[in-house]
Design an enzyme around this catalytic site. Sequence first.
Site, PDB file in Angstrom:
ATOM      1  N   GLU A  26       0.852  -1.189   0.000  1.00  0.00           N
ATOM      2  CA  GLU A  26       0.000   0.000   0.000  1.00  0.00           C
ATOM      3  C   GLU A  26       0.884   1.232   0.000  1.00  0.00           C
ATOM      4  O   GLU A  26       1.807   1.344   0.801  1.00  0.00           O
ATOM      5  CB  GLU A  26      -0.917   0.015   1.234  1.00  0.00           C
ATOM      6  CG  GLU A  26      -1.769   1.285   1.303  1.00  0.00           C
ATOM      7  CD  GLU A  26      -2.762   1.315   2.470  1.00  0.00           C
ATOM      8  OE1 GLU A  26      -2.673   0.439   3.354  1.00  0.00           O
ATOM      9  OE2 GLU A  26      -3.611   2.232   2.482  1.00  0.00           O
ATOM     10  N   ASN A  33      -4.567   4.862  -2.122  1.00  0.00           N
ATOM     11  CA  ASN A  33      -5.721   5.479  -1.463  1.00  0.00           C
ATOM     12  C   ASN A  33      -6.235   6.622  -2.330  1.00  0.00           C
ATOM     13  O   ASN A  33      -5.496   7.552  -2.647  1.00  0.00           O
ATOM     14  CB  ASN A  33      -5.317   6.028  -0.094  1.00  0.00           C
ATOM     15  CG  ASN A  33      -4.952   4.927   0.868  1.00  0.00           C
ATOM     16  OD1 ASN A  33      -5.818   4.227   1.392  1.00  0.00           O
ATOM     17  ND2 ASN A  33      -3.655   4.732   1.080  1.00  0.00           N
ATOM     18  N   GLU A  56      -8.101   1.927  -3.041  1.00  0.00           N
ATOM     19  CA  GLU A  56      -8.654   1.926  -1.686  1.00  0.00           C
ATOM     20  C   GLU A  56      -9.469   3.196  -1.480  1.00  0.00           C
ATOM     21  O   GLU A  56      -9.003   4.295  -1.738  1.00  0.00           O
ATOM     22  CB  GLU A  56      -7.543   1.840  -0.631  1.00  0.00           C
ATOM     23  CG  GLU A  56      -6.806   0.522  -0.643  1.00  0.00           C
ATOM     24  CD  GLU A  56      -5.974   0.279   0.615  1.00  0.00           C
ATOM     25  OE1 GLU A  56      -6.065   1.047   1.587  1.00  0.00           O
ATOM     26  OE2 GLU A  56      -5.215  -0.725   0.611  1.00  0.00           O
ATOM     27  N   ASP A  82     -11.907   0.808   2.632  1.00  0.00           N
ATOM     28  CA  ASP A  82     -10.906   1.042   3.665  1.00  0.00           C
ATOM     29  C   ASP A  82     -11.576   1.439   4.987  1.00  0.00           C
ATOM     30  O   ASP A  82     -12.664   2.001   4.974  1.00  0.00           O
ATOM     31  CB  ASP A  82     -10.001   2.188   3.196  1.00  0.00           C
ATOM     32  CG  ASP A  82      -8.612   2.126   3.782  1.00  0.00           C
ATOM     33  OD1 ASP A  82      -8.408   1.400   4.770  1.00  0.00           O
ATOM     34  OD2 ASP A  82      -7.711   2.799   3.241  1.00  0.00           O
ATOM     35  N   GLU A 102      -6.263  -4.446   9.397  1.00  0.00           N
ATOM     36  CA  GLU A 102      -5.293  -3.356   9.550  1.00  0.00           C
ATOM     37  C   GLU A 102      -4.777  -3.287  10.977  1.00  0.00           C
ATOM     38  O   GLU A 102      -5.489  -3.659  11.916  1.00  0.00           O
ATOM     39  CB  GLU A 102      -5.976  -2.000   9.347  1.00  0.00           C
ATOM     40  CG  GLU A 102      -6.543  -1.683   8.035  1.00  0.00           C
ATOM     41  CD  GLU A 102      -7.037  -0.227   7.990  1.00  0.00           C
ATOM     42  OE1 GLU A 102      -7.575   0.267   8.999  1.00  0.00           O
ATOM     43  OE2 GLU A 102      -6.867   0.377   6.937  1.00  0.00           O
TER      44      GLU A 102
HETATM   45  P1  C2E Z   1      -5.195   4.051   5.723  1.00  0.00           P
HETATM   46  O1  C2E Z   1      -5.284   3.954   4.234  1.00  0.00           O
HETATM   47  O2  C2E Z   1      -6.221   3.350   6.529  1.00  0.00           O
HETATM   48  O3  C2E Z   1      -3.724   3.593   6.076  1.00  0.00           O
HETATM   49  C1  C2E Z   1      -3.385   2.907   7.252  1.00  0.00           C
HETATM   50  C2  C2E Z   1      -2.731   3.839   8.262  1.00  0.00           C
HETATM   51  O4  C2E Z   1      -2.388   3.082   9.420  1.00  0.00           O
HETATM   52  C3  C2E Z   1      -1.432   4.439   7.787  1.00  0.00           C
HETATM   53  O5  C2E Z   1      -1.326   5.715   8.412  1.00  0.00           O
HETATM   54  C4  C2E Z   1      -0.377   3.498   8.362  1.00  0.00           C
HETATM   55  O6  C2E Z   1       0.886   4.097   8.506  1.00  0.00           O
HETATM   56  C5  C2E Z   1      -0.998   3.176   9.685  1.00  0.00           C
HETATM   57  N1  C2E Z   1      -0.586   1.878  10.232  1.00  0.00           N
HETATM   58  C6  C2E Z   1      -0.137   0.790   9.580  1.00  0.00           C
HETATM   59  N2  C2E Z   1       0.108  -0.243  10.425  1.00  0.00           N
HETATM   60  C7  C2E Z   1      -0.211   0.213  11.659  1.00  0.00           C
HETATM   61  C8  C2E Z   1      -0.168  -0.375  12.973  1.00  0.00           C
HETATM   62  O7  C2E Z   1       0.199  -1.538  13.179  1.00  0.00           O
HETATM   63  N3  C2E Z   1      -0.573   0.410  14.012  1.00  0.00           N
HETATM   64  C9  C2E Z   1      -0.997   1.701  13.842  1.00  0.00           C
HETATM   65  N4  C2E Z   1      -1.358   2.392  14.912  1.00  0.00           N
HETATM   66  N5  C2E Z   1      -1.045   2.291  12.605  1.00  0.00           N
HETATM   67  C10 C2E Z   1      -0.667   1.552  11.541  1.00  0.00           C
HETATM   68  P2  C2E Z   1      -0.830   6.974   7.610  1.00  0.00           P
HETATM   69  O8  C2E Z   1       0.269   6.574   6.676  1.00  0.00           O
HETATM   70  O9  C2E Z   1      -0.589   8.064   8.598  1.00  0.00           O
HETATM   71  O10 C2E Z   1      -2.088   7.328   6.709  1.00  0.00           O
HETATM   72  C11 C2E Z   1      -3.291   7.749   7.283  1.00  0.00           C
HETATM   73  C12 C2E Z   1      -4.380   7.831   6.254  1.00  0.00           C
HETATM   74  O11 C2E Z   1      -4.104   8.850   5.292  1.00  0.00           O
HETATM   75  C13 C2E Z   1      -4.517   6.554   5.435  1.00  0.00           C
HETATM   76  O12 C2E Z   1      -5.256   5.611   6.167  1.00  0.00           O
HETATM   77  C14 C2E Z   1      -5.236   7.058   4.214  1.00  0.00           C
HETATM   78  O13 C2E Z   1      -6.630   7.147   4.436  1.00  0.00           O
HETATM   79  C15 C2E Z   1      -4.676   8.476   4.069  1.00  0.00           C
HETATM   80  N6  C2E Z   1      -3.675   8.504   2.993  1.00  0.00           N
HETATM   81  C16 C2E Z   1      -2.395   8.078   3.006  1.00  0.00           C
HETATM   82  N7  C2E Z   1      -1.798   8.282   1.810  1.00  0.00           N
HETATM   83  C17 C2E Z   1      -2.738   8.837   1.009  1.00  0.00           C
HETATM   84  C18 C2E Z   1      -2.755   9.272  -0.362  1.00  0.00           C
HETATM   85  O14 C2E Z   1      -1.772   9.176  -1.117  1.00  0.00           O
HETATM   86  N8  C2E Z   1      -3.935   9.810  -0.836  1.00  0.00           N
HETATM   87  C19 C2E Z   1      -5.045   9.918  -0.032  1.00  0.00           C
HETATM   88  N9  C2E Z   1      -6.155  10.446  -0.586  1.00  0.00           N
HETATM   89  N10 C2E Z   1      -5.064   9.517   1.236  1.00  0.00           N
HETATM   90  C20 C2E Z   1      -3.932   8.978   1.762  1.00  0.00           C
HETATM   91 MG    MG Z   2      -7.298   1.852   6.403  1.00  0.00          MG
HETATM   92 MG    MG Z   3      -5.645   2.550   2.885  1.00  0.00          MG
HETATM   93 MG    MG Z   4      -7.179   3.606   8.802  1.00  0.00          MG
END
Ligand code: C2E
Ligand code: MG
Ligand code: MG
Ligand code: MG
Length: 264
Positions: A42, A100, A132, A162, A219
């Site tokens: 991802e 995403n 996603e 998601d 997740e």
């Molecule tokens: P998401 O798509 O649900 O991604 C999962 C989030 O959980 C990611 O946070 C990831 O770093 C984090 N995560 C993964 N494994 C674990 C774990 O074991 N424990 C915990 N506590 N967290 C974990 P991140 O990278 O901060 O991204 C947050 C959200 O931002 C993502 O949720 C997604 O909705 C959005 N996002 C990220 N990249 C993009 C992008 O390129 N475009 C858009 N539109 N949204 C994005």
């Molecule tokens: Mg997610």
């Molecule tokens: Mg995601």
């Molecule tokens: Mg999430």
Amino acid sequence: MESHQKHQWTKDDVRTAMRRNEFVPFFQPKIDLATGISSCVEMLARWDHPELGILPPSQFIKLIESAGLIDEFTDNLFRQSLVSAANNAMTGKDIGIAINFSSLTLQDPQAPRRICSLLNEYGFPFDQITIEVTESATPENFSSVIKSLTTLRSQGFKISIDDFGTGYSSLKLLSKMPFTELKIDRMFVAGISENKKLTGILESIVHLAEKLNLNTVAEGIETKAQLDFIRKLGCNVGQGFYLGSPARGFEVMNVTEDARLAMA
Ligand code: C2E
Ligand code: MG
Ligand code: MG
Ligand code: MG
């Protein structure tokens, strides 16, 4: 790193960051829980800030959306991800990429065409891309988002819902949308063995997904106990710090040694 909450970024800040190419893709493996092998990564966007270092999407995605930059942003990170995939000789094109997408992008009837032509430029197969999308698509753009996703699905893309279980109208969505995968929000995984209600919901979601023939992804797996529970439940795919944290390169695809042993 995630502690710069005080910063009040402006639209100009993100515009400038965009022009300077400070937004970069990180990748986190989605691990097949039967084999321990990563079938897909991802892409998770990061702001590589010259002074502050790596900043998470919670600090910039909303701003990018409100500045009207989300399409350009997504295109740019998508391209960088495809370049990483192509450069990784070991991986070749056998690894899938999950992206995403904002509902703001998907509500545009031109979105499927733009996404397909971008992939064609790189010769990357549509069926190795997972789109996603979170449940938070607003009621106003709901039907146009469904239309785009239906078109993309018919072109071979995989479609993932998601953060399942945290938005509104989950069950309505499930009956209408061309989903191939359901990602269970980490809130339910965090509740394992600590919260009976959350655990009950988690079990029900997995059964529901089975009935609907959807792939299930859990997740936020952070412990061996959570991994064991999720595997016993029959979830297909896992993601989380215990299995592999987001990192800059594609080489993060391998499962951690702890998780490998736990699955052996
Ligand atoms: P998401 O798509 O649900 O991604 C999962 C989030 O959980 C990611 O946070 C990831 O770093 C984090 N995560 C993964 N494994 C674990 C774990 O074991 N424990 C915990 N506590 N967290 C974990 P991140 O990278 O901060 O991204 C947050 C959200 O931002 C993502 O949720 C997604 O909705 C959005 N996002 C990220 N990249 C993009 C992008 O390129 N475009 C858009 N539109 N949204 C994005
Ligand atoms: Mg997610
Ligand atoms: Mg995601
Ligand atoms: Mg999430």
